[in-house]
Motif scaffolding. Structure first.
Motif, PDB file in Angstrom:
ATOM      1  N   SER A   1      12.625 -34.728  66.692  1.00 36.94           N
ATOM      2  CA  SER A   1      12.455 -33.608  66.548  1.00 36.94           C
ATOM      3  C   SER A   1      11.558 -32.232  67.406  1.00 36.94           C
ATOM      4  N   TYR A   2      11.129 -32.752  68.256  1.00 37.92           N
ATOM      5  CA  TYR A   2      10.665 -32.247  69.836  1.00 37.92           C
ATOM      6  C   TYR A   2      11.994 -30.918  70.141  1.00 37.92           C
ATOM      7  N   ASN A   3      13.323 -32.105  70.454  1.00 34.35           N
ATOM      8  CA  ASN A   3      14.556 -31.464  70.934  1.00 34.35           C
ATOM      9  C   ASN A   3      15.025 -30.606  69.779  1.00 34.35           C
ATOM     10  N   ALA A   4      15.152 -30.506  68.525  1.00 36.14           N
ATOM     11  CA  ALA A   4      14.675 -29.547  67.227  1.00 36.14           C
ATOM     12  C   ALA A   4      14.639 -28.326  67.229  1.00 36.14           C
ATOM     13  N   ALA A   5      12.919 -28.659  67.271  1.00 36.08           N
ATOM     14  CA  ALA A   5      12.229 -27.267  67.485  1.00 36.08           C
ATOM     15  C   ALA A   5      12.382 -26.220  68.814  1.00 36.08           C
ATOM     16  N   MET A   6      12.596 -27.456  69.561  1.00 39.92           N
ATOM     17  CA  MET A   6      12.879 -25.858  71.371  1.00 39.92           C
ATOM     18  C   MET A   6      14.012 -25.933  70.892  1.00 39.92           C
TER      19      MET A   6
ATOM     20  N   LEU B   1       7.509 -21.147  65.068  1.00 39.18           N
ATOM     21  CA  LEU B   1       8.162 -22.817  65.942  1.00 39.18           C
ATOM     22  C   LEU B   1       6.996 -23.887  66.703  1.00 39.18           C
ATOM     23  N   GLN B   2       5.619 -23.075  67.067  1.00 42.10           N
ATOM     24  CA  GLN B   2       4.658 -23.555  68.317  1.00 42.10           C
ATOM     25  C   GLN B   2       4.039 -24.792  67.504  1.00 42.10           C
ATOM     26  N   PRO B   3       3.458 -24.308  66.401  1.00 44.13           N
ATOM     27  CA  PRO B   3       3.208 -25.850  65.929  1.00 44.13           C
ATOM     28  C   PRO B   3       4.176 -27.093  66.288  1.00 44.13           C
ATOM     29  N   LEU B   4       5.067 -27.061  65.545  1.00 40.93           N
ATOM     30  CA  LEU B   4       6.424 -28.071  65.715  1.00 40.93           C
ATOM     31  C   LEU B   4       6.636 -28.300  67.431  1.00 40.93           C
ATOM     32  N   ILE B   5       6.488 -27.149  68.331  1.00 41.47           N
ATOM     33  CA  ILE B   5       6.451 -28.199  69.456  1.00 41.47           C
ATOM     34  C   ILE B   5       5.264 -28.388  69.948  1.00 41.47           C
ATOM     35  N   ASN B   6       4.025 -28.044  69.517  1.00 45.33           N
ATOM     36  CA  ASN B   6       2.692 -29.065  69.661  1.00 45.33           C
ATOM     37  C   ASN B   6       2.892 -30.004  69.334  1.00 45.33           C
ATOM     38  N   PHE B   7       3.524 -30.260  67.859  1.00 50.49           N
ATOM     39  CA  PHE B   7       2.803 -31.749  67.051  1.00 50.49           C
ATOM     40  C   PHE B   7       4.238 -32.708  68.067  1.00 50.49           C
ATOM     41  N   HIS B   8       5.087 -32.368  68.103  1.00 52.42           N
ATOM     42  CA  HIS B   8       6.430 -33.146  67.891  1.00 52.42           C
ATOM     43  C   HIS B   8       6.236 -33.659  69.878  1.00 52.42           C
ATOM     44  N   GLY B   9       6.571 -32.420  70.774  1.00 48.91           N
ATOM     45  CA  GLY B   9       5.765 -32.536  72.381  1.00 48.91           C
ATOM     46  C   GLY B   9       4.720 -33.723  72.421  1.00 48.91           C
ATOM     47  N   GLY B  10       3.103 -32.789  71.429  1.00 49.60           N
ATOM     48  CA  GLY B  10       2.666 -34.106  71.771  1.00 49.60           C
ATOM     49  C   GLY B  10       2.871 -34.985  71.323  1.00 49.60           C
ATOM     50  N   GLY B  11       3.445 -35.528  70.481  1.00 46.12           N
ATOM     51  CA  GLY B  11       3.902 -37.219  70.025  1.00 46.12           C
ATOM     52  C   GLY B  11       4.367 -37.737  71.194  1.00 46.12           C
ATOM     53  N   HIS B  12       5.599 -37.323  71.759  1.00 45.86           N
ATOM     54  CA  HIS B  12       6.191 -37.506  72.658  1.00 45.86           C
ATOM     55  C   HIS B  12       5.399 -37.907  74.196  1.00 45.86           C
ATOM     56  N   ILE B  13       4.397 -36.705  73.825  1.00 47.19           N
ATOM     57  CA  ILE B  13       3.686 -36.691  75.553  1.00 47.19           C
ATOM     58  C   ILE B  13       2.323 -38.368  75.240  1.00 47.19           C
TER      59      ILE B  13
ATOM     60  N   TYR C   1      -8.230 -36.043  70.127  1.00 43.54           N
ATOM     61  CA  TYR C   1      -7.824 -35.642  69.792  1.00 43.54           C
ATOM     62  C   TYR C   1      -7.146 -36.025  68.397  1.00 43.54           C
ATOM     63  N   ALA C   2      -6.702 -34.985  67.524  1.00 48.50           N
ATOM     64  CA  ALA C   2      -6.585 -34.761  66.112  1.00 48.50           C
ATOM     65  C   ALA C   2      -4.981 -35.132  66.701  1.00 48.50           C
ATOM     66  N   ASN C   3      -4.539 -35.619  65.434  1.00 46.56           N
ATOM     67  CA  ASN C   3      -3.287 -35.384  65.231  1.00 46.56           C
ATOM     68  C   ASN C   3      -2.461 -36.349  66.200  1.00 46.56           C
ATOM     69  N   GLN C   4      -1.264 -35.216  66.965  1.00 49.58           N
ATOM     70  CA  GLN C   4      -0.482 -35.445  68.044  1.00 49.58           C
ATOM     71  C   GLN C   4      -0.882 -34.639  69.404  1.00 49.58           C
ATOM     72  N   ASP C   5      -1.350 -33.992  69.100  1.00 53.07           N
ATOM     73  CA  ASP C   5      -2.636 -32.573  70.749  1.00 53.07           C
ATOM     74  C   ASP C   5      -2.971 -33.945  71.666  1.00 53.07           C
ATOM     75  N   PRO C   6      -1.414 -32.838  72.402  1.00 52.60           N
ATOM     76  CA  PRO C   6      -1.800 -34.094  74.040  1.00 52.60           C
ATOM     77  C   PRO C   6      -3.092 -33.236  74.529  1.00 52.60           C
ATOM     78  N   VAL C   7      -3.443 -34.135  75.498  1.00 54.23           N
ATOM     79  CA  VAL C   7      -4.506 -34.004  76.218  1.00 54.23           C
ATOM     80  C   VAL C   7      -3.551 -32.761  77.601  1.00 54.23           C
ATOM     81  N   VAL C   8      -4.252 -31.757  77.332  1.00 53.74           N
ATOM     82  CA  VAL C   8      -3.838 -30.435  78.766  1.00 53.74           C
ATOM     83  C   VAL C   8      -4.711 -29.240  79.362  1.00 53.74           C
ATOM     84  N   GLY C   9      -4.563 -28.792  79.554  1.00 47.90           N
ATOM     85  CA  GLY C   9      -6.235 -27.800  80.635  1.00 47.90           C
ATOM     86  C   GLY C   9      -7.124 -28.356  81.351  1.00 47.90           C
TER      87      GLY C   9
END
Length: 173
Positions: free
Chosen positions: A15-20, A38-50, A121-129
């Motif tokens: 799903s991340y690849n499709a969103a990208m 598209l940013q929420p999808l990228i955050n969710f699926h990219g965060g899920g992958h990370i 962190y909620a959902n698939q939000d990645p640790v960043v910052g």
């Protein structure tokens, strides 16, 4: 864990690849509205992958070091912040249990102070910052439902037996 890896994690990657791909098309056509949408999808699926990639590294069978306590700087930082590894596990499990719905609990290192702390962190939000992820535990039902059904506290207690602290130690700076 095989189903967790092969189905759930794979879905995040696909799903991340499709969103990208959609993002690349939106950028090439200068479609700003689509880029924003598209940013929420990228955050969710990219965060899920990370998150899952780090999660798999943080697990090891007992015969490969899973469950062995941390050492070195990480052990010292845990003792400084929580008094002991058991004290940290108790607070970590309480943080996991406090997640409403789906999410993650992380042992993170503050990049500004060097201190370690537990953050959720909620959902698939990645640790960043400001924070560097050291150890993450998945509190989504898909992480435990096949083996533990609705007994997630048992999963939270049992996962420590397979935590690969050496992977977390390598992330510590």
């Amino acid at each position: 864990m095989e189903l967790h890896h092969s189905k759930h994690h794979n879905t995040y990657v696909t799903s991340y690849n499709a969103a990208m791909e959609k993002m690349a098309a939106a950028q090439s056509s200068e479609d700003i509205q689509s880029q924003i949408a598209l940013q929420p999808l990228i955050n969710f699926h990219g965060g899920g992958h990370i998150n899952h990639s780090l999660f798999w590294e943080n697990l090891a069978p007992k015969n490969q070091g899973g469950g062995e306590p941390p050492s070195g700087n990480l052990a010292s930082a845990i003792d400084k912040s929580y008094g002991s590894l058991d004290g940290m596990k108790e607070k970590f499990n309480a943080a996991l249990a406090g997640i409403q719905g789906s999410g993650w609990a992380w042992l993170v290192q503050d990049t500004q102070t060097g201190n370690v702390m537990i953050r959720t962190y909620a959902n698939q939000d990645p640790v960043v910052g400001q924070f560097r992820p050291l150890l993450g535990i998945d509190a989504w039902e898909h992480a435990y439902y096949l083996q533990y059904q609705n007994r997630k506290a048992e999963y939270f207690n049992a996962v420590w037996d397979v935590v690969n602290w050496k992977a977390a130690e390598k992330r510590m700076k």
